[in-house]
Write a protein that holds these residues in place. Structure first.
Motif, PDB file in Angstrom:
ATOM      1  N   VAL A  76      30.576 -18.811  -1.347  1.00 51.67           N
ATOM      2  CA  VAL A  76      29.255 -18.765  -0.737  1.00 51.67           C
ATOM      3  C   VAL A  76      29.016 -20.022   0.086  1.00 51.67           C
ATOM      4  N   GLN A  99      27.514 -14.902   1.188  1.00 46.91           N
ATOM      5  CA  GLN A  99      28.685 -14.705   0.335  1.00 46.91           C
ATOM      6  C   GLN A  99      29.699 -13.810   1.036  1.00 46.91           C
ATOM      7  N   HIS A 110      30.692 -12.746 -14.419  1.00 45.26           N
ATOM      8  CA  HIS A 110      29.919 -13.722 -15.178  1.00 45.26           C
ATOM      9  C   HIS A 110      28.501 -13.179 -15.350  1.00 45.26           C
ATOM     10  N   HIS A 112      24.289 -14.731 -15.947  1.00 42.75           N
ATOM     11  CA  HIS A 112      23.462 -15.947 -15.969  1.00 42.75           C
ATOM     12  C   HIS A 112      21.983 -15.603 -16.026  1.00 42.75           C
ATOM     13  N   HIS A 151      28.257  -9.369 -14.072  1.00 40.18           N
ATOM     14  CA  HIS A 151      28.493  -8.809 -12.735  1.00 40.18           C
ATOM     15  C   HIS A 151      29.718  -9.428 -12.089  1.00 40.18           C
ATOM     16  N   HIS A 153      32.039  -8.862  -8.194  1.00 44.80           N
ATOM     17  CA  HIS A 153      31.990  -8.223  -6.882  1.00 44.80           C
ATOM     18  C   HIS A 153      33.406  -8.010  -6.377  1.00 44.80           C
ATOM     19  N   LEU A 174      18.464 -16.057  -4.695  1.00 42.02           N
ATOM     20  CA  LEU A 174      18.349 -16.337  -6.131  1.00 42.02           C
ATOM     21  C   LEU A 174      17.189 -17.296  -6.389  1.00 42.02           C
ATOM     22  N   LEU A 176      17.363 -20.031  -8.063  1.00 41.21           N
ATOM     23  CA  LEU A 176      18.003 -21.242  -8.600  1.00 41.21           C
ATOM     24  C   LEU A 176      17.111 -22.490  -8.604  1.00 41.21           C
TER      25      LEU A 176
HETATM   26  O1  GTQ Z   1      26.924 -13.666  -6.961  1.00 41.90           O
HETATM   27  O2  GTQ Z   1      26.672 -14.362  -8.994  1.00 41.90           O
HETATM   28  O3  GTQ Z   1      24.988 -17.207  -4.102  1.00 41.90           O
HETATM   29  O4  GTQ Z   1      26.001 -16.795  -9.437  1.00 41.90           O
HETATM   30  C1  GTQ Z   1      24.960 -18.180  -6.250  1.00 41.90           C
HETATM   31  C2  GTQ Z   1      25.213 -18.065  -7.612  1.00 41.90           C
HETATM   32  C3  GTQ Z   1      25.759 -15.947  -5.925  1.00 41.90           C
HETATM   33  C4  GTQ Z   1      26.573 -14.533  -7.773  1.00 41.90           C
HETATM   34  C5  GTQ Z   1      25.237 -17.119  -5.432  1.00 41.90           C
HETATM   35  C6  GTQ Z   1      25.738 -16.887  -8.122  1.00 41.90           C
HETATM   36  C7  GTQ Z   1      26.023 -15.815  -7.268  1.00 41.90           C
END
Ligand code: GTQ
Length: 338
Positions: A76, A99, A110, A112, A151, A153, A174, A176
């Motif tokens: 990303v 991304q 993973h 979160h 999840h 990808h 997100l 964050l």
């Molecule tokens: O796709 O899980 O841009 O965990 C930043 C943290 C994407 C993701 C992001 C993440 C993800």
């Protein structure tokens, strides 16, 4: 045992003597910092800013060639707001990133605490598996990853059904920045790169919002400007922290002008035009992304073709906390957000 007797302080003679002595007992006078802690207006540190897709895309492709997905976990490029000059701030409360997944890759599984909403920009054969259900990622669709769901990808390559040699690219949104204040973010790696999943049709998935369902709603809405929120089946916002909308703006028209405590990240799905955000005028075209910090009046203007915009924002979080306000509304309300 009786506590040791403390020596009573000698009375300071001046305010400045008082200030000096306060440090020794770990307190600080509010009156010296009142304007900072109780400001007259919202004062975000981020600024209105545009990330130009054509400028950034080549670097994303270089990263695709140089940085392996397993190494990156997520490949990303984060959209860093120059007002803060640090990730994860795209606005003060929202994070955005571009991304990229290359053909036949897996961004490993993973889960979160953070919530994610993704707008697919380009590429065929992309997919995401969320808690055991794998769905296709088609350009212009929106997909969410609820907190704590496993999840991963991926992207199908040439020779696989629906795959080719091109990458898939999407815009991540997100929450964050919230975890800077609430340092309670967990990220757990699954012990394999893919969490076991079965294919699910996007029309049967609660986490996919296909463009071919959104566009007719935008077309059916009246007026030169229309906004259709992405909502869950029961009418709730897609996330507790983040909400999202698609907007249509007809050629040579403008959206309503608004100033609110919510901040937003806008992405151009189609068309060209400009937005006035606070004091700045931001010119944009398809693929670009720009920030609208809190309490910056904003309005969008389409050039001579119809425009589609995608927007995510922090209004659900602000409303849940009682922090949401629009200029010109609710001036006389009494504790209605309490
Ligand atoms: O796709 O899980 O841009 O965990 C930043 C943290 C994407 C993701 C992001 C993440 C993800």
């Amino acid at each position: 045992m009786a506590p040791a007797a403390t020596t009573p302080p000698t009375a300071p003679a001046t305010q400045s003597d008082l200030l000096k002595s306060l440090q020794s007992v770990n307190v600080s006078p509010l009156w010296a910092q009142m304007a900072r802690l109780n400001p007259a207006l919202p004062n975000p540190s981020t600024i209105p800013f545009k990330w130009d897709y054509d400028q950034i895309r080549p670097y994303l492709i270089h990263a695709g060639n140089l940085v392996k997905e397993e190494q990156a976990e997520r490949r990303v490029l984060m959209l860093v707001n120059p007002g803060k000059n640090a990730a994860p701030y795209t606005t003060d409360t929202l994070y955005a990133g571009l991304q990229l997944v290359m053909p036949r890759e897996t961004a490993p599984a993973h889960r979160h605490s953070a919530f994610a909403v993704r707008f697919i920009i380009e590429g065929q054969g992309g997919f995401t598996a969320v808690h055991g259900r794998r769905v296709a990622m088609k350009p212009r669709d929106v997909l969410v990853t609820p907190p704590w769901n496993w999840h991963d990808h991926g992207k199908k390559g040439a020779g696989e059904e629906g795959g080719d040699d091109e990458p898939v690219i999407w815009l991540d949104g997100l929450d964050l920045p919230e975890f800077v204040h609430f340092p309670v973010h967990f990220n757990v790696h699954y012990d394999k790169s893919r969490y076991p999943a079965e294919d699910v049709d996007v029309n049967d998935s609660p986490i996919v919002f296909p463009w071919d369902q959104v566009e007719p709603k935008l077309a059916a809405a009246e007026g030169p400007w229309a906004a259709v929120p992405y909502l869950r089946k029961d009418g709730r916002e897609i996330g507790r922290t983040i909400g999202a909308l698609a907007e249509r703006l007809d050629a040579n028209t403008s959206s309503p002008s608004i100033r609110e405590t919510a901040s937003s990240v806008y992405h151009i799905i189609e068309g060209t035009g400009h937005s006035v955000v606070g004091e700045q005028t931001i010119h944009w075209k398809k693929g670009d992304t720009f920030s609208v910090p809190a309490w910056h009046r904003y309005q969008h203007f389409a050039d001579s073709e119809q425009v589609y915009l995608y927007r995510f924002h922090d209004k659900p979080m602000l409303q849940a906390l009682g922090f949401y306000r629009v200029e010109g509304a609710d001036e006389e309300s009494f504790a209605d957000v309490w």
